[in-house]
Design a protein around this motif. Structure first.
Motif, PDB file in Angstrom:
ATOM      1  N   ARG A  78       0.819  -1.209   0.000  1.00  0.00           N
ATOM      2  CA  ARG A  78       0.000   0.000   0.000  1.00  0.00           C
ATOM      3  C   ARG A  78       0.858   1.267   0.000  1.00  0.00           C
ATOM      4  O   ARG A  78       0.413   2.323   0.428  1.00  0.00           O
ATOM      5  CB  ARG A  78      -0.919  -0.012   1.227  1.00  0.00           C
ATOM      6  N   ARG A  79       2.080   1.156  -0.501  1.00  0.00           N
ATOM      7  CA  ARG A  79       2.986   2.297  -0.477  1.00  0.00           C
ATOM      8  C   ARG A  79       2.415   3.484  -1.237  1.00  0.00           C
ATOM      9  O   ARG A  79       2.388   4.619  -0.730  1.00  0.00           O
ATOM     10  CB  ARG A  79       4.333   1.895  -1.063  1.00  0.00           C
ATOM     11  N   GLU A  80       1.971   3.257  -2.484  1.00  0.00           N
ATOM     12  CA  GLU A  80       1.451   4.352  -3.285  1.00  0.00           C
ATOM     13  C   GLU A  80       0.206   4.964  -2.651  1.00  0.00           C
ATOM     14  O   GLU A  80       0.006   6.180  -2.710  1.00  0.00           O
ATOM     15  CB  GLU A  80       1.137   3.878  -4.708  1.00  0.00           C
ATOM     16  N   GLU A  81      -0.599   4.116  -2.034  1.00  0.00           N
ATOM     17  CA  GLU A  81      -1.793   4.623  -1.360  1.00  0.00           C
ATOM     18  C   GLU A  81      -1.417   5.546  -0.194  1.00  0.00           C
ATOM     19  O   GLU A  81      -2.047   6.585   0.024  1.00  0.00           O
ATOM     20  CB  GLU A  81      -2.635   3.439  -0.855  1.00  0.00           C
ATOM     21  N   THR A  82      -0.368   5.166   0.544  1.00  0.00           N
ATOM     22  CA  THR A  82       0.085   5.989   1.662  1.00  0.00           C
ATOM     23  C   THR A  82       0.637   7.320   1.166  1.00  0.00           C
ATOM     24  O   THR A  82       0.355   8.386   1.732  1.00  0.00           O
ATOM     25  CB  THR A  82       1.175   5.255   2.472  1.00  0.00           C
ATOM     26  N   LEU A  83       1.428   7.280   0.082  1.00  0.00           N
ATOM     27  CA  LEU A  83       1.977   8.506  -0.476  1.00  0.00           C
ATOM     28  C   LEU A  83       0.866   9.417  -1.004  1.00  0.00           C
ATOM     29  O   LEU A  83       0.894  10.638  -0.801  1.00  0.00           O
ATOM     30  CB  LEU A  83       2.957   8.185  -1.602  1.00  0.00           C
ATOM     31  N   ASP A  84      -0.121   8.825  -1.651  1.00  0.00           N
ATOM     32  CA  ASP A  84      -1.254   9.615  -2.144  1.00  0.00           C
ATOM     33  C   ASP A  84      -2.012  10.256  -0.992  1.00  0.00           C
ATOM     34  O   ASP A  84      -2.481  11.403  -1.093  1.00  0.00           O
ATOM     35  CB  ASP A  84      -2.209   8.739  -2.962  1.00  0.00           C
ATOM     36  N   SER A  85      -2.135   9.528   0.103  1.00  0.00           N
ATOM     37  CA  SER A  85      -2.820  10.070   1.273  1.00  0.00           C
ATOM     38  C   SER A  85      -2.065  11.272   1.834  1.00  0.00           C
ATOM     39  O   SER A  85      -2.674  12.279   2.214  1.00  0.00           O
ATOM     40  CB  SER A  85      -2.951   8.977   2.346  1.00  0.00           C
ATOM     41  N   ALA A  86      -0.728  11.190   1.866  1.00  0.00           N
ATOM     42  CA  ALA A  86       0.081  12.309   2.346  1.00  0.00           C
ATOM     43  C   ALA A  86      -0.055  13.514   1.424  1.00  0.00           C
ATOM     44  O   ALA A  86      -0.172  14.661   1.885  1.00  0.00           O
ATOM     45  CB  ALA A  86       1.540  11.889   2.472  1.00  0.00           C
ATOM     46  N   ARG A  87      -0.048  13.247   0.106  1.00  0.00           N
ATOM     47  CA  ARG A  87      -0.210  14.341  -0.856  1.00  0.00           C
ATOM     48  C   ARG A  87      -1.557  15.034  -0.663  1.00  0.00           C
ATOM     49  O   ARG A  87      -1.647  16.266  -0.647  1.00  0.00           O
ATOM     50  CB  ARG A  87      -0.106  13.806  -2.292  1.00  0.00           C
TER      51      ARG A  87
END
Length: 520
Positions: free
Chosen positions: A455-464
């Motif tokens: 879920r790395r990309e999901e976490t980064l998208d959440s931060a963005r």
């Protein structure tokens, strides 16, 4: 229309801007009380381009008030540092690395209490309400009016700091509270130090905010007032009252942003030569590159948002010795009275530039006696020192264009050794004020996340998205917000795939809301 003002150590610059068009500019001496200089700057704009005060939709100011207060040790409130982390952190109490002079000025009241979290949010120890009430009683008895609350890994979970504040303010009504999770970054001591500095400036922030409003009101300007932050974005006056440390590097940041705006370059180095110092930094995506490490403020290590800027004691007011030595002494804001070309008795770098034909200010006949070889030697020293600093700020061997701004840039020719190209844009003398006028609104996320590989990309998208939401909440127009920086740093020494993620978003100020608030 917007007014941008930047208060420097030598001059206070102001510009009147309509969209991307600069309607008027002015440069006045910085006064000891600063606000008088701001009034004079606004009057200068009115003389250059008569406008009706009601046409001004916002005023943006970059000020040296707060950082000067720490450096000079004036106007600081008695402050207590309350750290939540027992039984951990006992070996290094608050203020452990502070200069004794500065610690004495604010009282140096330090308290260690139970609380805090691990990196993954687990509680180290529960808050002890009786313990905190005892702290409240003690600080009230000592006349402490401002408190800095820090907690272990508060960037992961700030609940302990907020709960402690509720207990303290219930016992000491009117107590001003600064939270470390809202100010600093990872690194307990540095984050705590930044929070203590902020707390010590809270009372002064109230006084200065009121003074700035009064200085504009006397000119009939009632538009909302914003202050420039260290990262090149804006904060409203109420935010500035709570977070004065966010303005510490607004001067160099404004110059860099103004240089980017005037030159049209988003990737470049900006050399801002003022009256007292020269600041050099690098722009990425049109914003200053941030310092990757701790920053020392008057001998105190901190880690809040600061641009990566190198400064040298070199400017138009630098005093030149008989042998051609430059500075570090400067005549500062007295340049127009002490420099030879203005009838003074002190040889300055500005006099040398005029004698060499690089500038036409004052009375050139007053420096005709300066030997040509002498002026050439001094100016070569200036160019060599700045070329060396430019080389230090570069992160790659690739050619890097340089933008020259600031009134003191008359000391430099349009060619610098080792530089691909040199740009000296129109209005470069007031680039700092232009940087304030065109500043945007920002939002930032900087904390530790537990990263699941799936879920790395999901976490980064959440931060963005969180950064974007913060920018909108701060007053940015939603359709203009863009993410300008995302940084992921795996924390190998922690279990659970922990990573520090930083995301920053910026957008244009919502002027419709500004106008509505001005009428309210």
């Amino acid at each position: 229309m917007r007014i941008g003002i930047d208060v420097g150590g030598t001059n206070t610059d102001a510009v009147l801007v309509d969209g991307r068009k600069v309607l008027a500019e002015t440069k006045t001496e910085t006064t000891l009380d600063v606000t008088t200089g701001i009034v004079r700057a606004v009057c200068g704009l009115l003389e250059a381009y008569p406008f009706h005060p009601s046409d001004v939709r916002a005023v943006m100011i970059g000020t040296t008030h707060f950082v000067n207060a720490i450096i000079e040790g004036r106007g600081l409130a008695p402050t207590a540092a309350v750290r939540l982390g027992l039984p951990a952190t006992r070996a290094l109490p608050p203020f452990v690395d502070w200069p004794q002079r500065l610690r004495d000025l604010i009282g140096g009241h330090a308290y260690l209490c139970h609380g805090g979290h691990e990196y993954d949010g687990r509680v180290i120890s529960p808050l002890n309400e009786d313990e905190l009430r005892g702290v409240a009683t003690d600080i009230a008895g000592k006349g402490v009016r401002s408190v800095a609350i820090s907690s272990v890994f508060s960037l992961v979970n700030g609940d302990a700091e907020r709960q402690a504040a509720e207990i303290l303010t219930a016992e000491v009504p009117g107590l001003m509270v600064s939270f470390s999770h809202e100010i600093g970054r990872i690194g307990l001591l540095e984050r705590e130090n930044a929070t203590i500095i902020n707390a010590a400036l809270r009372e002064l922030a109230e006084q200065i905010a009121n003074g700035l409003v009064a200085s504009l009101t006397t000119q009939g300007i009632t538009a909302p007032l914003y202050l420039s932050q260290n990262d090149g974005t804006l904060m409203d006056l109420e935010y500035a009252r709570c977070y004065p440390v966010a303005t510490f590097a607004s001067g160099p940041t404004n110059s860099m942003r103004g240089g980017a705006f005037l030159s049209g370059l988003g990737e470049c180095a900006v050399v801002d030569v003022g009256g007292t110092t020269t600041d050099i930094g690098v722009l990425h995506n049109g914003f200053p590159r941030e310092s990757p490490s701790e920053v020392s403020i008057s001998g105190v290590r901190t880690n809040f948002r600061m641009p990566d800027v190198l400064s040298v004691a070199l400017g138009g007011g630098s005093v030149i010795g008989d042998t051609g030595a430059i500075g570090p002494a400067s005549v500062g804001h007295l340049l127009s009275r002490k420099a030879l070309v203005f009838g003074g008795d002190t040889l300055t770098a500005t006099d040398v530039a005029v004698a060499a034909g690089l500038a036409d200010v004052g009375d050139p006949s007053l420096v005709r006696h300066l030997d040509r070889s002498f002026t050439s030697t001094v100016l070569k020293q200036v160019a060599d020192r700045i070329a060396g600093i430019i080389d230090r700020v570069r992160t790659s061997p690739a050619p890097l264009p340089v933008v020259l701004v600031g009134g003191g840039s008359i000391l430099l020719r349009d060619e610098i050794d080792g530089v691909a190209s040199v740009v000296r844009p129109e209005h470069h003398r007031v680039a700092n004020a232009i940087g304030a006028a065109i500043a945007q609104v920002g939002g930032e996320v900087d904390r530790v996340f537990t990263m699941d590989a799936q879920r790395r990309e999901e976490t980064l998208d959440s931060a963005r998205q969180e950064a974007v939401d913060k920018a909108v909440a701060a007053g940015a127009r939603a359709d203009t917000v863009r993410v300008v920086e995302v940084e992921e740093i795996p924390l190998a020494y922690l279990p659970g795939n922990a990573s520090r993620i930083r995301a920053r978003a910026v957008g244009d100020l919502v002027f419709e809301d500004v106008a509505r608030r001005a009428r309210a």
